[in-house]
Design an enzyme around this catalytic site. Structure first.
Site, short mmCIF file in Angstrom:
data_model
loop_
_atom_site.label_atom_id
_atom_site.label_comp_id
_atom_site.label_asym_id
_atom_site.label_seq_id
_atom_site.Cartn_x
_atom_site.Cartn_y
_atom_site.Cartn_z
N ARG A 50 0.69 -1.20 0.01
CA ARG A 50 0.10 0.01 0.02
C ARG A 50 0.99 1.23 0.10
O ARG A 50 0.48 2.22 -0.66
CB ARG A 50 -0.89 0.09 1.08
CG ARG A 50 -2.04 -1.14 1.03
CD ARG A 50 -2.99 -1.10 2.17
NE ARG A 50 -4.16 -1.96 1.85
CZ ARG A 50 -5.25 -2.11 2.76
NH1 ARG A 50 -5.28 -1.22 3.57
NH2 ARG A 50 -6.31 -2.99 2.60
N ASP A 160 -12.28 13.62 9.49
CA ASP A 160 -11.73 12.35 9.12
C ASP A 160 -10.22 12.93 9.27
O ASP A 160 -9.83 14.07 9.12
CB ASP A 160 -11.98 11.71 7.51
CG ASP A 160 -11.66 10.34 7.67
OD1 ASP A 160 -12.48 9.68 7.84
OD2 ASP A 160 -10.47 10.19 7.11
#
Length: 291
Positions: A50, A160
Site C-alpha cells: 500500500r 476524518d
C-alpha cells in the site's frame, strides 16, 4: 518459475522497493503513536504494497527515504499514511438500522424537546471517509426538520484524517452506482444530475451541504469542539485501535455526550469490557449512562 522469498522479510520477492524490518518497525511505532492504529507483524507485506504507491507519488526511491520524511515532517504525510494502511469501505445508509433508529425514534424525541426557537442539535460523524455517512445523516435530519416545522439550529460535523477522503466528501460528487443504498424517492430529492465535468455523476443537494461541516481531525490529537453532541457516529474506526486507545477514545466521547445520548459503532465493534460509561441499547448502539 517461482519467486524466491526471504522468510525473515515477508516483503522480499515482490516487485518494487522492499520494506526492510527496520523501516517496518519504525512505521509500526509511528502509526501507533500518531494514529492509534496497531499493526501486527503479519501486516508487513500489506504495508509494503500500500505504501509503494505513496513512494511513487512522492518520487521517493525507497522506504528509508519515506521514513526520513515522516521523521522530519510527520504532519505533512500523516493523513495520506493513515488512509493508505486502513480500509476505507463506506456506503450511503450503510448499516441501515442505525439510520432507522435515528429517524424513527431519536430525532422525533429530540426535536420535540427542542421547542425553543434556535435550540441546537448536533451530530458528529467521526471518521466520515468520503462523505456517504454524513450525507446519509443529513438526509434523515433534513426530513425530520421538515416534519418538525420549527427553526432548530441543526448541524452535522464530519471529520476524518485522510486528505483524499475529505476532498471527496467536500466535493460531494459520486458515481451513480454508489447510490445503491439510497431509495428512489431520496435519490430524486437529494441528488442533482452532474453537468460539465461532473456529467454522468450524482451531486449532493446544496441543502445537505448546508447541514454538514467537513473538517480534518486526528482523533488522537486535541479536539477543538466543546460539544455537547446529541449523537456521535464512530463506525468502523476503533476496529484499528488497541484496547487502551479504545478506552481513552470512549472516555473522550463520553465527555461530549449528555446522559442518554447515543454513540453508534460499526457492526464488528463493541464496548464490552472497555467502558462503564455506556450501555448497549440496540445493534451496536450505545447510550451514555447516568453519572
Amino acid at each position: 518459475m517461482s519467486a524466491v522469498v526471504d522468510h525473515d522479510n515477508p516483503a522480499a520477492g515482490l516487485a518494487g522497493p522492499l520494506l526492510g524490518d527496520r523501516d517496518f518497525q519504525f512505521l509500526r511505532t509511528f502509526v501507533y503513536q500518531h494514529c492509534g492504529i496497531a499493526l501486527s507483524e503479519q501486516k508487513h507485506q500489506l504495508v509494503q504494497g500500500r505504501l509503494a504507491r505513496r513512494l511513487r507519488a512522492l518520487g521517493l526511491k525507497d522506504f528509508g527515504a519515506y521514513c526520513e520524511l515522516l521523521r522530519t515532517d510527520p504532519e505533512r504525510e500523516l493523513g495520506e499514511l493513515a488512509s493508505a494502511i486502513s480500509t476505507n469501505v463506506t456506503a450511503f445508509f450503510r448499516e441501515v438500522h442505525h439510520f432507522e433508529a435515528l429517524a424513527n425514534e431519536m430525532l422525533p424525541q429530540w426535536l420535540e424537546q427542542k421547542r425553543r426557537e434556535g435550540d441546537r442539535l448536533r451530530i458528529w460523524s467521526a471518521g466520515c471517509s468520503s462523505g456517504e455517512e454524513p450525507y446519509s445523516l443529513a438526509m434523515v435530519l433534513a426530513e425530520a426538520l421538515e416534519r418538525c416545522g420549527r427553526n432548530v439550529d441543526a448541524k452535522i460535523l464530519a471529520t476524518d484524517l485522510s486528505p483524499a477522503a475529505l476532498a471527496a466528501a467536500q466535493k460531494g460528487v459520486y458515481p451513480v452506482e454508489r447510490l445503491e443504498g439510497v431509495n428512489a424517492e431520496r435519490r430524486k430529492r437529494w441528488f442533482l444530475r452532474g453537468e460539465g465535468e461532473y456529467a454522468g455523476l450524482a451531486c449532493v443537494h446544496p441543502k445537505l451541504r448546508e447541514l454538514t461541516t467537513i473538517l480534518p481531525l486526528n482523533l488522537l490529537h486535541e479536539w477543538p469542539m466543546q460539544g455537547p453532541f446529541d449523537a456521535i457516529f464512530c463506525r468502523n474506526v476503533v476496529i484499528y485501535f488497541d484496547q487502551p486507545t479504545k478506552q481513552k477514545l470512549f472516555r473522550r466521547f463520553a465527555r461530549l455526550l449528555p446522559t442518554g445520548a447515543p454513540l453508534f459503532l460499526g457492526h464488528s465493534e463493541s464496548m464490552h469490557g472497555l467502558s462503564e460509561e455506556f450501555e448497549l441499547i440496540g445493534r451496536t448502539i450505545y447510550r451514555k449512562k447516568t453519572a
